[in-house]
Design a protein around this motif. Structure first.
Motif, PDB file in Angstrom:
ATOM      1  N   TRP A  77      -4.982   6.592  -1.456  1.00 40.70           N
ATOM      2  CA  TRP A  77      -4.064   5.487  -1.215  1.00 40.70           C
ATOM      3  C   TRP A  77      -4.182   4.479  -2.344  1.00 40.70           C
ATOM      4  O   TRP A  77      -5.278   4.225  -2.858  1.00 40.70           O
TER       5      TRP A  77
ATOM      6  N   SER B  47       0.842  -1.192   0.000  1.00 39.47           N
ATOM      7  CA  SER B  47       0.000   0.000   0.000  1.00 39.47           C
ATOM      8  C   SER B  47       0.879   1.244   0.000  1.00 39.47           C
ATOM      9  O   SER B  47       2.001   1.227   0.516  1.00 39.47           O
TER      10      SER B  47
ATOM     11  N   THR C  92      -3.619  -0.315   6.184  1.00 41.26           N
ATOM     12  CA  THR C  92      -3.041   0.865   5.543  1.00 41.26           C
ATOM     13  C   THR C  92      -3.422   2.126   6.308  1.00 41.26           C
ATOM     14  O   THR C  92      -2.617   3.042   6.459  1.00 41.26           O
TER      15      THR C  92
ATOM     16  N   ALA D 286       0.730   5.740   0.222  1.00 41.15           N
ATOM     17  CA  ALA D 286       0.048   7.019   0.388  1.00 41.15           C
ATOM     18  C   ALA D 286       0.375   7.864  -0.839  1.00 41.15           C
ATOM     19  O   ALA D 286       1.546   8.000  -1.207  1.00 41.15           O
TER      20      ALA D 286
END
Length: 196
Positions: free
Chosen positions: A30, A22, A139, A24
């Motif tokens: 995301w 994952s 996440t 950002a």
């Protein structure tokens, strides 16, 4: 703790690896990038008379979804590096853009089943999608922790979303009593608890 050793000698046959990373994004969303790889531990003949080597992927697929802070999918792309029926399998990849609009925390797995049931999708790509909700929760864990700290400074925090999500986090569990005491609820019938 690993599993105990097997009680019988055995021969390896198949390995499925699923990995999800994952990220950002700078735009405040995301990306979840999922990959599935299937390999056999032995050589075998293909339908075209060639030999598929042990360790050579039978399935190798990728799925990326972009989610917003409400866990709603805003973009989706699927792709294949290997599939048993080549382009016949791979032609379904664009259909996985229909994940857009689905919410990872609101009946997502059922929505995927409904949309891609049987011949409307790829069994393995849909299975890969099924792992996304729990990865999305992981996440967002740090972000939610920071939000809880901010709320705590101003009064009673909102109940952590993970409570009541599994047996260890039921409100009457020892875990909740120790780590989330403000949300702990003593069991109505303590003899029914299985974790004590």
């Amino acid at each position: 703790m690993p599993l105990p050793p097997p009680d019988q000698p055995r021969e390896p046959l198949h390995t499925r690896t699923i990995r999800v990373d994952s990220f950002a994004r700078e735009d405040g969303q995301w990306d979840l990038e999922a990959e599935l790889v299937d390999v056999k531990a032995y050589d075998f003949p293909t339908r075209h008379g060639q030999i598929k080597q042990a360790g050579s992927p039978i399935h190798h697929m990728h799925l990326r979804v972009t989610i917003n802070d409400q866990f709603t999918i805003t973009a989706a792309v699927a792709d294949y590096d290997a599939a048993p029926y080549g382009e016949h399998c791979m032609q379904i990849a664009p259909d996985y853009r229909d994940l857009v609009g689905m919410n990872l925390l609101r009946n997502f797995r059922q929505a995927v089943k409904d949309r891609y049931a049987r011949t409307a999708g790829c069994t393995h790509m849909s299975e890969l999608a099924f792992v996304l909700p729990t990865v999305a929760v992981q996440t967002m864990a740090n972000r939610r922790r920071k939000e809880q700290e901010q709320v705590k400074a101003g009064g009673r925090p909102k109940r952590p979303f993970q409570l009541e999500g599994c047996h260890a986090l039921s409100l009457d569990s020892e875990v909740v009593r120790e780590y989330y005491p403000e949300w702990y609820a003593a069991p109505i019938n303590p003899s029914l608890r299985t974790d004590r």
